[in-house]
Scaffold this motif. Structure first.
Motif, short mmCIF file in Angstrom:
data_model
loop_
_atom_site.label_atom_id
_atom_site.label_comp_id
_atom_site.label_asym_id
_atom_site.label_seq_id
_atom_site.Cartn_x
_atom_site.Cartn_y
_atom_site.Cartn_z
N VAL A 1 -7.88 2.56 -4.53
CA VAL A 1 -7.25 3.72 -5.16
C VAL A 1 -6.03 3.28 -5.97
N LEU A 2 -5.25 2.33 -5.45
CA LEU A 2 -4.09 1.83 -6.19
C LEU A 2 -4.52 1.23 -7.52
N VAL A 3 -5.64 0.51 -7.51
CA VAL A 3 -6.16 -0.06 -8.76
C VAL A 3 -6.55 1.07 -9.72
N ALA A 4 -7.24 2.08 -9.20
CA ALA A 4 -7.65 3.21 -10.04
C ALA A 4 -6.44 3.93 -10.62
N GLN A 5 -5.39 4.12 -9.82
CA GLN A 5 -4.18 4.79 -10.31
C GLN A 5 -3.52 3.99 -11.43
N ALA A 6 -3.55 2.68 -11.31
CA ALA A 6 -2.94 1.84 -12.34
C ALA A 6 -3.72 1.90 -13.65
N LEU A 7 -5.02 2.19 -13.57
CA LEU A 7 -5.87 2.16 -14.75
C LEU A 7 -6.16 3.55 -15.32
N VAL A 8 -5.67 4.59 -14.66
CA VAL A 8 -6.10 5.95 -14.99
C VAL A 8 -5.69 6.37 -16.40
N LEU B 1 0.85 -1.19 0.00
CA LEU B 1 0.00 0.00 0.00
C LEU B 1 0.89 1.23 0.00
N VAL B 2 0.94 1.93 -1.12
CA VAL B 2 1.76 3.12 -1.27
C VAL B 2 0.83 4.28 -1.63
N PHE B 3 0.86 5.36 -0.86
CA PHE B 3 -0.03 6.48 -1.13
C PHE B 3 0.59 7.78 -0.62
N ASP B 4 0.11 8.89 -1.18
CA ASP B 4 0.56 10.22 -0.75
C ASP B 4 -0.49 10.78 0.20
N PRO B 5 -0.12 11.05 1.46
CA PRO B 5 -1.12 11.45 2.47
C PRO B 5 -1.60 12.90 2.34
N PHE B 6 -1.08 13.64 1.37
CA PHE B 6 -1.41 15.06 1.28
C PHE B 6 -2.51 15.37 0.28
N PHE B 7 -3.05 14.34 -0.39
CA PHE B 7 -4.02 14.59 -1.45
C PHE B 7 -5.29 13.79 -1.23
N THR B 8 -6.38 14.29 -1.83
CA THR B 8 -7.62 13.52 -1.84
C THR B 8 -7.53 12.44 -2.91
N ALA C 1 -14.33 10.35 -3.10
CA ALA C 1 -13.54 11.11 -4.07
C ALA C 1 -12.84 12.31 -3.44
N ASP C 2 -13.48 12.95 -2.48
CA ASP C 2 -12.90 14.15 -1.87
C ASP C 2 -12.31 13.89 -0.49
N ALA C 3 -12.16 12.61 -0.14
CA ALA C 3 -11.56 12.24 1.15
C ALA C 3 -10.05 12.21 1.03
N ASN C 4 -9.38 12.63 2.09
CA ASN C 4 -7.92 12.55 2.11
C ASN C 4 -7.48 11.10 2.15
N MET C 5 -6.40 10.79 1.44
CA MET C 5 -5.94 9.41 1.34
C MET C 5 -5.65 8.79 2.69
N ARG C 6 -5.11 9.55 3.63
CA ARG C 6 -4.73 8.95 4.92
C ARG C 6 -5.94 8.59 5.78
N ARG C 7 -7.12 9.07 5.39
CA ARG C 7 -8.32 8.76 6.16
C ARG C 7 -9.03 7.49 5.65
N LEU C 8 -8.51 6.92 4.61
CA LEU C 8 -9.14 5.73 4.03
C LEU C 8 -8.70 4.46 4.76
N ILE D 1 -3.27 13.71 -10.54
CA ILE D 1 -1.81 13.79 -10.58
C ILE D 1 -1.25 12.60 -11.36
N GLN D 2 -1.79 11.42 -11.11
CA GLN D 2 -1.35 10.23 -11.84
C GLN D 2 -1.61 10.38 -13.34
N SER D 3 -2.74 10.98 -13.68
CA SER D 3 -3.03 11.24 -15.10
C SER D 3 -1.98 12.14 -15.70
#
Length: 317
Positions: A145-152, A89-96, A130-137, A103-105
């Motif tokens: 989200v990782l799956v979505a980033q891979a497919l974006v 699980l790799v994520f940036d805690p500063f973004f929704t 969609a508007d939740a901060n990543m660290r709150r998930l 950003i990935q796009s």
């Protein structure tokens, strides 16, 4: 042209006792539109092979190509053809969630990608996050989200490295429905998983790695037909007769014994009755991919049926 091609891939790492050979001449192709499974025990080299494919590690020798583009000499184009869902699980805690996908796009030069991002959020059950901060998930939501980033960036080749490890049933069903749709639309999928029932249900062909080498490569149906066709399963509190104990597999109170035909089934039942075993919940069914996997991994040599490498990959199991 193969969607993914591994040719004579070696990878070694320095270690306290000399070089560790993580990959030992791995060679196989994955055809466009194929749903391909890569299986093996921990330490077999699966993640190393995917790291080489994704450009996170460089092979000691050999070549790896994605749609004809070498991952070393033409890495930018190869990477655009590839979407990788990592095991960690790799994520940036500063973004929704939406910001992370935008950003990935941008990494792939996609400026107006909101329609596809909205579809990914809906298909993966992330629309309300969609508007939740990543660290709150939760961990499962981060995995989505990782799956979505891979497919974006709509990659033609999708690599899933243990995508359902530690996630709930709902996510598994949602993920496989969406990935199945993408595969039917022509996307190539490479899956590693320890959930062998997933591989059996989804994959057209399967390769098995052991100690950095391919020890089986064939269509899923061919692998299943290359081992014992029948499996006896029952509960037992006592001991098995010695004639059966060596070939039995225990899972708690459940005993599993494989048989090739009805005559062997009858012989097993006679031995159980003669030994006075009090068998409960007896079931007789067909062997599954887990049985094939264990048989191959525990064998010192591998039957020819397990190493066929058909030239035509096809998409039918």
């Amino acid at each position: 042209m193969p969607a993914v091609s591994f040719q004579h891939v070696f990878k070694s790492y320095p270690g306290p006792k000399g070089e560790l050979q993580a990959l030992k001449g791995v060679s196989f192709d994955i055809q466009p539109g194929e749903f391909f499974g890569l299986l093996g025990p921990n330490g077999a080299g699966k993640t190393t092979l995917i790291s080489v494919l994704a450009g996170l590690a460089r092979a000691s020798s050999g070549t790896v190509c994605v749609h004809g583009h070498d991952v070393v000499t033409d890495f930018a184009t190869a990477r655009r053809h590839l979407g990788v869902v990592p095991q960690e699980l790799v994520f940036d805690p500063f973004f929704t969630v939406r910001e992370a996908l935008r950003i990935q796009s941008g990494y792939f030069g996609l400026r107006r990608n909101d329609d596809w991002i909205d579809e990914l959020l809906t298909q993966l059950g992330l629309a309300d996050k969609a508007d939740a901060n990543m660290r709150r998930l939760s961990g499962g939501m981060k995995r989505r989200v990782l799956v979505a980033q891979a497919l974006v960036h709509r990659p033609p080749v999708i690599v899933l490295d243990e995508p359902t490890a530690g996630v709930d049933v709902e996510l598994r069903q949602t993920l496989w429905q969406f990935i199945g749709r993408l595969n039917r639309e022509g996307h190539t999928v490479l899956l590693t998983t320890h959930y062998l029932e997933e591989a059996e249900a989804l994959c057209h062909r399967i390769a098995m790695l052991k100690a950095g080498q391919i020890v089986a490569l064939d269509r899923t149906t061919s692998l299943l037909s290359g081992t014992a066709s029948t499996m006896l399963s029952f509960k037992l509190d006592g001991e098995l007769p010695s004639a059966l104990s060596e070939q039995a597999r225990w899972i708690g109170r459940i005993v599993q014994i494989k048989a090739h035909d009805a005559r062997e089934v009858e012989q097993i039942l006679v031995l159980l009755r003669q030994a006075g075993c009090k068998v409960e919940d007896l079931e007789i069914g067909r062997a599954d991919l887990e049985d094939v996997f264990l048989e191959i991994m525990q064998a010192d040599t591998y039957p020819g049926a397990f190493v066929r490498r058909p030239e035509i990959a096809g998409v039918s199991r």
